[in-house]
Design an enzyme around this catalytic site. Structure first.
Site, mmCIF file in Angstrom:
data_model
loop_
_atom_site.group_PDB
_atom_site.id
_atom_site.type_symbol
_atom_site.label_atom_id
_atom_site.label_comp_id
_atom_site.label_asym_id
_atom_site.label_seq_id
_atom_site.Cartn_x
_atom_site.Cartn_y
_atom_site.Cartn_z
ATOM 1 C CD GLU A 10 -2.952 -0.982 2.347
ATOM 2 O OE1 GLU A 10 -2.885 -0.013 3.158
ATOM 3 O OE2 GLU A 10 -3.705 -1.941 2.529
ATOM 4 C CB SER A 30 -7.882 1.113 5.207
ATOM 5 O OG SER A 30 -6.531 0.775 5.345
ATOM 6 C CG ASP A 40 -6.666 -0.829 1.273
ATOM 7 O OD1 ASP A 40 -6.974 -0.921 2.473
ATOM 8 O OD2 ASP A 40 -6.766 -1.767 0.462
ATOM 9 C CD GLU A 53 -9.971 -2.560 -0.031
ATOM 10 O OE1 GLU A 53 -9.438 -3.302 0.814
ATOM 11 O OE2 GLU A 53 -10.498 -1.470 0.264
#
Length: 173
Positions: A10, A30, A40, A53
């Site tokens: 991420e 998240s 996210d 996401e």
């Protein structure tokens, strides 16, 4: 995959989007840190805004629950963003999908296979507007003076497996 590796992926996506000129943030709450379902990553370039996401895998198919996808779509609609699923497989780049383009399993979950991501996903450069995917069909359908016959010949050779991509790129440079 470990939570730490997912967090790294991420952060990697956030950094890539930042380098591409997007205002971007990783949603700090998240996942399971809050009762609210948040994407996210949130990213925008002043014109287009995304709620993403992000999922990654060593090579196995990536699954998302129906609830995850519904929550992403709900948030994106309320926020005024486009919902996207970003997937990254080991030794591959990021690929992006609209939730409606994902395979839905019999159980109501969503699945992305590595082959599908590479073949059908929007790659990072196209996602951030640095390139645009065009198919041979679109080249053939062009209504202007027509495509360069040499380029079409090379692309068809690649499509038929007569020439590999690296060889074609060298010819077209």
């Amino acid at each position: 995959m470990s939570q730490a590796k997912g967090d790294r992926r991420e952060r990697e996506l956030v950094n890539l989007l930042d380098e591409a000129g997007f205002a971007v943030m990783r949603a700090p709450a998240s996942g399971s840190a809050t009762e609210r379902e948040l994407p996210d990553v949130l990213a925008g370039d002043g014109e287009t805004f995304y709620a993403i996401e992000a999922k990654s895998s060593a090579g196995n198919p990536i699954y998302l629950t129906g609830e995850e996808v519904e929550a992403l779509i709900y948030f994106a609609q309320n926020f005024g963003a486009k919902p996207r699923i970003g997937v990254r497989f080991d030794r591959e780049d990021w690929y992006f999908f609209h939730p409606g383009d994902l395979h839905v399993t019999d159980g109501g979950n969503y699945r992305v296979k590595k082959e599908t991501a590479v073949a059908e996903g929007t790659d990072f450069d196209e996602f951030v507007g640095r390139s645009q995917k065009i198919t041979l069909q679109e080249v053939g359908d062009a209504t202007d003076s027509g495509p360069d016959p040499e380029i079409v010949r090379v692309l068809r050779a690649v499509e038929q497996g007569v020439m590999d991509v690296e060889e074609a790129a060298a010819i077209l440079e």
